[in-house]
Enzyme design. Structure first.
Site, PDB file in Angstrom:
ATOM      1  N   ALA A  10       0.807  -1.221   0.000  1.00 33.08           N
ATOM      2  CA  ALA A  10       0.000   0.000   0.000  1.00 33.08           C
ATOM      3  C   ALA A  10       0.838   1.269   0.000  1.00 33.08           C
ATOM      4  CB  ALA A  10      -0.937   0.007   1.213  1.00 33.08           C
ATOM      5  N   GLY A  11       2.113   1.124   0.317  1.00 30.43           N
ATOM      6  CA  GLY A  11       2.964   2.309   0.427  1.00 30.43           C
ATOM      7  C   GLY A  11       3.203   2.958  -0.929  1.00 30.43           C
ATOM      8  N   ARG A  15      10.659   6.916  -1.783  1.00 31.34           N
ATOM      9  CA  ARG A  15      12.095   6.986  -2.047  1.00 31.34           C
ATOM     10  C   ARG A  15      12.457   6.578  -3.478  1.00 31.34           C
ATOM     11  NH1 ARG A  15      13.205   3.631   3.406  1.00 31.34           N
ATOM     12  NH2 ARG A  15      11.043   3.073   2.968  1.00 31.34           N
ATOM     13  N   GLY A 139      15.255  -3.134   9.650  1.00 34.48           N
ATOM     14  CA  GLY A 139      15.098  -3.297  11.084  1.00 34.48           C
ATOM     15  C   GLY A 139      16.165  -4.262  11.597  1.00 34.48           C
ATOM     16  N   ASN A 169      16.040  -7.712   9.464  1.00 36.50           N
ATOM     17  CA  ASN A 169      14.686  -8.209   9.250  1.00 36.50           C
ATOM     18  C   ASN A 169      14.282  -8.057   7.783  1.00 36.50           C
ATOM     19  OD1 ASN A 169      11.939  -8.848   9.419  1.00 36.50           O
ATOM     20  ND2 ASN A 169      11.395  -6.730   9.940  1.00 36.50           N
ATOM     21  N   ASN A 226      13.836  -0.048  -1.735  1.00 36.44           N
ATOM     22  CA  ASN A 226      13.278   1.250  -1.352  1.00 36.44           C
ATOM     23  C   ASN A 226      13.679   2.345  -2.329  1.00 36.44           C
ATOM     24  OD1 ASN A 226      12.091   0.141   0.976  1.00 36.44           O
ATOM     25  ND2 ASN A 226      13.994   0.367   2.105  1.00 36.44           N
TER      26      ASN A 226
HETATM   27  C1  UD1 Z   1      10.201  -2.631   6.623  1.00 36.47           C
HETATM   28  C2  UD1 Z   1      10.313  -3.152   8.058  1.00 36.47           C
HETATM   29  C3  UD1 Z   1      11.780  -3.344   8.407  1.00 36.47           C
HETATM   30  C4  UD1 Z   1      12.397  -4.297   7.420  1.00 36.47           C
HETATM   31  C5  UD1 Z   1      12.198  -3.800   5.986  1.00 36.47           C
HETATM   32  C6  UD1 Z   1      12.635  -4.874   5.018  1.00 36.47           C
HETATM   33  C7  UD1 Z   1       8.424  -2.304   9.327  1.00 36.47           C
HETATM   34  C8  UD1 Z   1       7.965  -1.270  10.288  1.00 36.47           C
HETATM   35  N1  UD1 Z   1       9.695  -2.234   8.972  1.00 36.47           N
HETATM   36  O1  UD1 Z   1      10.807  -1.339   6.573  1.00 36.47           O
HETATM   37  O2  UD1 Z   1      11.921  -3.863   9.724  1.00 36.47           O
HETATM   38  O3  UD1 Z   1      13.758  -4.460   7.707  1.00 36.47           O
HETATM   39  O4  UD1 Z   1      10.819  -3.519   5.740  1.00 36.47           O
HETATM   40  O5  UD1 Z   1      12.502  -4.446   3.689  1.00 36.47           O
HETATM   41  O6  UD1 Z   1       7.651  -3.146   8.946  1.00 36.47           O
HETATM   42  N2  UD1 Z   1       3.282  -0.763   3.469  1.00 36.47           N
HETATM   43  C9  UD1 Z   1       1.910  -0.765   3.497  1.00 36.47           C
HETATM   44  N3  UD1 Z   1       1.254   0.132   4.289  1.00 36.47           N
HETATM   45  C10 UD1 Z   1       1.898   1.004   5.087  1.00 36.47           C
HETATM   46  C11 UD1 Z   1       3.319   1.003   5.061  1.00 36.47           C
HETATM   47  C12 UD1 Z   1       3.987   0.095   4.258  1.00 36.47           C
HETATM   48  O7  UD1 Z   1       1.286  -1.560   2.796  1.00 36.47           O
HETATM   49  O8  UD1 Z   1       1.233   1.775   5.771  1.00 36.47           O
HETATM   50  C13 UD1 Z   1       3.977  -1.722   2.590  1.00 36.47           C
HETATM   51  C14 UD1 Z   1       4.837  -1.041   1.545  1.00 36.47           C
HETATM   52  O9  UD1 Z   1       4.096  -0.839   0.353  1.00 36.47           O
HETATM   53  C15 UD1 Z   1       5.968  -2.029   1.342  1.00 36.47           C
HETATM   54  C16 UD1 Z   1       6.054  -2.760   2.656  1.00 36.47           C
HETATM   55  O10 UD1 Z   1       4.850  -2.511   3.351  1.00 36.47           O
HETATM   56  O11 UD1 Z   1       5.699  -2.973   0.322  1.00 36.47           O
HETATM   57  C17 UD1 Z   1       7.236  -2.306   3.495  1.00 36.47           C
HETATM   58  O12 UD1 Z   1       7.159  -0.889   3.656  1.00 36.47           O
HETATM   59  P1  UD1 Z   1       8.440   0.025   3.593  1.00 36.47           P
HETATM   60  O13 UD1 Z   1       8.025   1.427   3.769  1.00 36.47           O
HETATM   61  O14 UD1 Z   1       9.280  -0.322   2.426  1.00 36.47           O
HETATM   62  O15 UD1 Z   1       9.175  -0.436   4.942  1.00 36.47           O
HETATM   63  P2  UD1 Z   1      10.713  -0.395   5.248  1.00 36.47           P
HETATM   64  O16 UD1 Z   1      11.074   0.975   5.706  1.00 36.47           O
HETATM   65  O17 UD1 Z   1      11.471  -0.975   4.137  1.00 36.47           O
HETATM   66 MG    MG Z   2      10.970  -1.519   2.148  1.00 35.63          MG
END
Ligand code: UD1
Ligand code: MG
Length: 450
Positions: A10-11, A15, A139, A169, A226
Site C-alpha cells: 500500500a505504500g 524513495r 530493522g 529483518n 526502497n
Molecule cells: C520494513 C520493516 C523493516 C524491514 C524492511 C525490510 C516495518 C515497520 N519495517 O521497513 O523492519 O527491515 O521492511 O525491507 O515493517 N506498506 C503498506 N502500508 C503502510 C506502510 C507500508 O502496505 O502503511 C507496505 C509497503 O508498500 C511495502 C512494505 O509494506 O511494500 C514495506 O514498507 P516500507 O516502507 O518499504 O518499509 P521499510 O522501511 O522498508
Molecule cells: Mg521496504
C-alpha cells in the site's frame, strides 16, 4: 493446515521518486509485486491478499486474477496494513504468512522453510532473518539469551549499539491467525506516528511467548527495494540467479554479468550466449545455437543450430539451422524456415521465408510470402505500403531477385522467374520469365531447370 498469505503493497514508495507505484516497477520484465505473489502462491491454494492503498486501482488492475485485495485508505504503517486483511481472512485461515511487496528475490523455498519451522514450533510467530553487511535501513533483530527474538528495532529508532547489529529483518513472518488479529490491536503507535508490524514481536514477548527466527541462507533473498539503487542491485542478483540456473542446465554464457535472460525464457542445451545479449519475454531458444554478441530476442521462437549475431528479433519464429546477422531485424510476424540465411542490414516483418531462402544484404521484406530457395539480391525492397494500406508480395519457389529490385506490391513473382538488377516490378511476373527495367517488363522465357 489452512494457510493464507498477505502481501503488503500500500505504500507509495516515496524513495523511488517515481510516478509509477514502487511495486509495479519492473525487474527483468515483470512487476516487482509479481515475484512476491509467485513466492507465496502454493499449488491449489487460495489466492493471496494484497493490501493496496497508494495507486490501488492500478495495482488491482494488473493483478486482478491473481489475488484478493484489501484497501488501506491511509498508510498508517505495516502493522495497520496487515489489519486491513483481517475482514477477508478472519476464520478463513489458521496460519497467516505476511511478506512485503518490495522483496522480489524471496524464493518459494524460503517460504516452505518458514512454514515448516513455524508448524514444528509452539510460538505464535516465526520470522526470517538474515545477516547482511549493508543494513540499508532494515530493522535490526535483537535476540535474548535463549536465542529467541526479543525485538525488531527500526533503524530510525535504534541506539548506536543496536545499529551495529548485523542480523536484519527481511520482512517475512508466519503467524497463528487467531493470535495475530488480537496482537495487532495491541501494537503501540511508533514515534513516527505509524503502527509497525515489527512491534508485534514486542507483544509476543510481553505475553511471555517465544518468537523463533530462521536465518536465510542467501541474504540476497532478503533484498528489499526502497530506492532505484536497490532496484538495480536486486535486478542484478536476479539476473545472476537465472543465468546460473541456465549454465547449470547446459547453456554456455560467456559473460553472465553482461547477459540478460528474463524469467519466462527457455534455452536449449549447448547453446552459447555471447555478451550483451538479451533473451526476453517468453522466448524459447533451441539447442546448439550461438546467440550474440549484441543480440536482442524477445517473445520469439528460435529452433536448433541457429546463429544470431548483433541482431534484433521480436515476436518472430526462426526454425532450425538459420543464420541471422550481423545487424538484422526480425519484426512481428517474421517467420524464417529452416536454413534461411539473412545477412547484414536486412529487415523482415510479417512475412514467411521458405526453407533455404537467402537474403544476404540490405533488404526489406514486409507482408510477403517467399517460397523455397529464393535468392533475394542485395538492396531488394518489398514496397508494401502505398500510403494508405499494406499490400502483399508473393514470390514463388526458386525465384532469383536481382540486386536492387523494387517489388511494388501487390505483386506476384512466379516460380523460377528472375528479375534484373535495378528492376522496378509493378506487374506480376509469370513463372520462368526474366523481367528487367523500370517499370520491369518480361523480356524472355527462361529455360526450366528441374
Ligand atoms: C520494513 C520493516 C523493516 C524491514 C524492511 C525490510 C516495518 C515497520 N519495517 O521497513 O523492519 O527491515 O521492511 O525491507 O515493517 N506498506 C503498506 N502500508 C503502510 C506502510 C507500508 O502496505 O502503511 C507496505 C509497503 O508498500 C511495502 C512494505 O509494506 O511494500 C514495506 O514498507 P516500507 O516502507 O518499504 O518499509 P521499510 O522501511 O522498508
Ligand atoms: Mg521496504
Amino acid at each position: 493446515m489452512n494457510i493464507r498469505a498477505v502481501i503488503l503493497a500500500a505504500g507509495q514508495g516515496t524513495r523511488m521518486h517515481s510516478k509509477t507505484p514502487k511495486v509495479l516497477h519492473p525487474l527483468l520484465g515483470r512487476p516487482m509485486l509479481q515475484y512476491a505473489i509467485d513466492a507465496v502462491q502454493r499449488e491449489g491454494a487460495e489466492k493471496p491478499v494484497i493490501v493496496v492503498g497508494h495507486a490501488a486501482q492500478e495495482i488491482r488492475r494488473v493483478f486482478a486474477d491473481q489475488a484478493l485485495f484489501a484497501l488501506q485508505d491511509e498508510q498508517l504503517g505495516t502493522g495497520h496494513a496487515v489489519q486491513q486483511a483481517e475482514p477477508l481472512l478472519r476464520d478463513q485461515a489458521e496460519l497467516v504468512l505476511v511478506t512485503y511487496g518490495d522483496m522480489p528475490l524471496l524464493t518459494s523455498g524460503a517460504i516452505d522453510r518458514i512454514l515448516a519451522a513455524h508448524q514444528a514450533h509452539e510460538g505464535p510467530v516465526t520470522m526470517l532473518t538474515m545477516i547482511g553487511d549493508d543494513p540499508r535501513g532494515f530493522g535490526r533483530v535483537l535476540r535474548d539469551e535463549r536465542g529467541y527474538v526479543k525485538a525488531i528495532v527500526e533503524e530510525a529508532q535504534a541506539s548506536p549499539e543496536q545499529l551495529a547489529v548485523r542480523e536484519l529483518n527481511p520482512g517475512v513472518y508466519c503467524f497463528n491467525a487467531g493470535w495475530l488479529w488480537q496482537a495487532l490491536k495491541r501494537i503501540p503507535l511508533s514515534p513516527k506516528g505509524e503502527y509497525y508490524l515489527t512491534d508485534v514481536i514486542g507483544v509476543a514477548v510481553a505475553d511471555g511467548l517465544p518468537v523463533q527466527a530462521l536465518l536465510l541462507d542467501d541474504p540476497a533473498e532478503g533484498i528489499g527495494i526502497n530506492t532505484r539503487v536497490h532496484l538495480a542491485e536486486a535486478e542484478a542478483a536476479l539476473r545472476k540467479r537465472i543465468n546460473r540456473q541456465w549454465m547449470l542446465a547446459g547453456v554456455s554464457i560467456i559473460d553472465p554479468l553482461r547477459t540478460v535472460i528474463e524469467p519466462g525464457a527457455q534455452i536449449g542445451q549447448d547453446t552459447v550466449i555471447w555478451p550483451d545479449s538479451y533473451i526476453l519475454g517468453n522466448t524459447v531458444v533451441g539447442s546448439d545455437c550461438v546467440l550474440g554478441p549484441n543480440t536482442w530476442i524477445s517473445n520469439s521462437q528460435v529452433g536448433d543450430h541457429c546463429r544470431i549475431i548483433n541482431s534484433v528479433v521480436e515476436k518472430a519464429i526462426v526454425e532450425d539451422h538459420v543464420d541471422i546477422g550481423p545487424y538484422a531485424h526480425l519484426r512481428s510476424g517474421a517467420h524464417l524456415s529452416s536454413r534461411v540465411h539473412m545477412g547484414n542490414f536486412g529487415e523482415v516483418k510479417n512475412s514467411f521465408l521458405g526453407p533455404g531462402v537467402k537474403m544476404g544484404h540490405f533488404s526489406y521484406i514486409g507482408d510477403a510470402q517467399i517460397g523455397q530457395d529464393v535468392n533475394i539480391g542485395a538492396g531488394t525492397v518489398t514496397c508494401n505500403f502505398d500510403g494508405e494500406k499494406k499490400n502483399h508480395t508473393e514470390i514463388e519457389a526458386g525465384v532469383f531477385i536481382g540486386s536492387d529490385t523494387m517489388l511494388v506490391a501487390p505483386v506476384k513473382i512466379g516460380a523460377g522467374a528472375r528479375t534484373g538488377a535495378g528492376a522496378v516490378v509493378t506487374r506480376d511476373v509469370p513463372p520462368d520469365t526474366l523481367a528487367v527495367g523500370v517499370p520491369a517488363r518480361a523480356i524472355r522465357k527462361l529455360k526450366k531447370h528441374d
